[in-house]
Scaffold this motif. Structure first.
Motif, mmCIF file in Angstrom:
data_model
loop_
_atom_site.group_PDB
_atom_site.id
_atom_site.type_symbol
_atom_site.label_atom_id
_atom_site.label_comp_id
_atom_site.label_asym_id
_atom_site.label_seq_id
_atom_site.Cartn_x
_atom_site.Cartn_y
_atom_site.Cartn_z
ATOM 1 N N ASN A 190 0.769 -1.135 0.080
ATOM 2 C CA ASN A 190 0.097 -0.001 0.106
ATOM 3 C C ASN A 190 0.759 1.178 0.013
ATOM 4 O OD1 ASN A 190 -2.490 -1.598 0.151
ATOM 5 N ND2 ASN A 190 -3.167 -0.307 1.981
ATOM 6 N N PRO A 191 0.232 2.382 -0.500
ATOM 7 C CA PRO A 191 0.977 3.472 -0.140
ATOM 8 C C PRO A 191 1.239 3.994 1.224
ATOM 9 C CG PRO A 191 -1.121 3.880 -0.909
ATOM 10 C CD PRO A 191 -1.039 2.581 -1.048
ATOM 11 N N TYR A 192 2.522 4.297 1.656
ATOM 12 C CA TYR A 192 2.711 4.753 3.088
ATOM 13 C C TYR A 192 4.104 5.228 3.036
ATOM 14 C CZ TYR A 192 3.292 3.958 8.106
ATOM 15 O OH TYR A 192 3.367 4.268 9.241
ATOM 16 N N PRO A 216 5.336 -0.636 1.673
ATOM 17 C CA PRO A 216 5.077 0.424 1.172
ATOM 18 C C PRO A 216 5.329 0.757 -0.130
ATOM 19 C CG PRO A 216 6.180 0.483 3.594
ATOM 20 C CD PRO A 216 6.309 -0.807 2.885
ATOM 21 N N PHE A 217 4.945 1.389 -1.020
ATOM 22 C CA PHE A 217 5.279 2.069 -2.019
ATOM 23 C C PHE A 217 4.949 3.547 -1.793
ATOM 24 C CE2 PHE A 217 1.082 0.483 -3.444
ATOM 25 C CZ PHE A 217 0.316 1.430 -3.814
ATOM 26 N N PHE A 218 5.973 4.341 -2.626
ATOM 27 C CA PHE A 218 5.905 5.689 -2.603
ATOM 28 C C PHE A 218 6.444 6.136 -1.168
ATOM 29 C CE2 PHE A 218 1.962 5.666 -5.211
ATOM 30 C CZ PHE A 218 2.700 5.426 -6.612
ATOM 31 N N GLY A 222 6.457 10.457 -1.006
ATOM 32 C CA GLY A 222 5.427 11.050 -0.393
ATOM 33 C C GLY A 222 4.416 11.543 -1.320
ATOM 34 N N ALA A 223 4.052 12.759 -1.151
ATOM 35 C CA ALA A 223 2.857 13.035 -2.052
ATOM 36 C C ALA A 223 3.145 13.215 -3.422
ATOM 37 C CB ALA A 223 2.485 14.561 -1.591
#
Length: 302
Positions: A190-192, A216-218, A222-223
């Motif tokens: 998940n994005p995290y 986590p991806f990203f 981050g944003a």
């Protein structure tokens, strides 16, 4: 830090089912070009191959990829095959299905019956007879819907021996529970990252309680998401980076790895220098005060 600690093993290991991986892995998305899904700017083939081989030398034994990671002339899976086959015995390759792209780059979403074709596409490109881990990548439109039919189709491919272990990506806690009732889930992707909302924090903790890897991806971006690391690192991140003589990206990765022993990092890059920095972040130890200051950024973002 001595040189021998700057390997992917420095942050420890975790098991995806019966497969042991170092907690710092590698994401293949950026190997194909400057942007995630840009058909116009192919990467330098030899440099991408060099990055992959260097990742293995640095102890990376967990690579995250997908058949839809391609640009006009480059396919991440085919680069992995070219660089690393015959594959090291301990290398775990994780891929994703449900989304797909046609040769022009246009997106499509598989029906449960089409998932086998997507798995076989990954097998062909990677030159494998089975896939180590396949994540069901849930489309944004299905964030609240049932995934039982698609996950059940993947479970059937696992029974058939095409896939060893299953995971889910872009998922909710409810979808994890639904999937777990069908077949074992070894990871949630998940994005995290620093600034993630409280609900994602709670989901990460819940995965740890169930011995499910949280990937986590990203974590660096981050944003910025697919666009890459944002230029607006907070002063807190910058201050911690200065204190350790490291980059903000390394601080973000280290903070993420500190969230629990079940958290695996898969930072991606096509740059050999960034690769070394990402792997070295696994050996970076943050103080309780630094962790608290970085974690407080959650409240600021909610």
């Amino acid at each position: 830090m001595t040189s021998h600690t700057n390997t992917a093993a420095a942050a420890g290991t975790w098991k995806l089912g019966d497969l042991t991986v170092n907690r710092v892995g590698f994401g293949a998305m950026r190997l194909t070009g400057s942007a995630a899904f840009d058909l116009g700017t192919p990467s330098d083939r030899e440099r991408s191959i060099k990055v992959l081989r260097r990742a293995i030398e640095l102890g990376v034994n967990h690579i995250d990829t997908a058949s839809y990671y391609f640009s006009s002339l480059r396919s991440a899976n085919e680069l992995i095959n070219r660089a690393l086959a015959p594959y090291p015995d301990d290398l775990v390759i994780t891929t994703k299905v449900w989304p797909g792209r046609d040769p022009s780059g246009a997106w499509w979403w598989a029906t449960p019956e089409q998932l086998r074709g997507q798995v076989e596409e990954n097998l062909r490109q990677l030159g494998r007879d089975h896939l180590d881990v396949v994540n069901l990548r849930i489309p944004p439109s299905r964030r609240t819907g049932s995934i039982a039919e698609h996950f059940g189709a993947l479970a059937g491919l696992r029974e058939a021996g095409l896939v060893r272990h299953l995971g889910i990506s872009n998922a909710t806690p409810e979808q994890l529970a639904e999937a777990q009732a069908v077949a074992p889930v070894v990871c949630v992707q998940n994005p995290y990252g620093v600034g993630a909302p409280a609900a994602e924090q709670e989901f990460l903790r819940a995965c740890g309680e169930q011995a499910v890897a949280f990937v986590p991806f990203f974590a660096i971006a981050g944003a910025g998401r697919e666009a890459g690391a944002s230029a607006t690192d907070s002063e807190t991140v910058l201050a911690v980076a200065r204190a350790h003589g490291v980059t903000p990206a390394q601080v973000r990765l280290a903070w993420t790895l500190h969230q629990g022993p079940h958290v695996l990092a898969i930072p991606g890059t096509g740059n050999p220098d960034h690769l070394a920095d990402n792997v070295a972040a696994g050996a970076l130890r943050l103080s309780e005060d630094e962790m608290a200051r970085l974690s407080a950024l959650h409240q600021d973002s909610e």
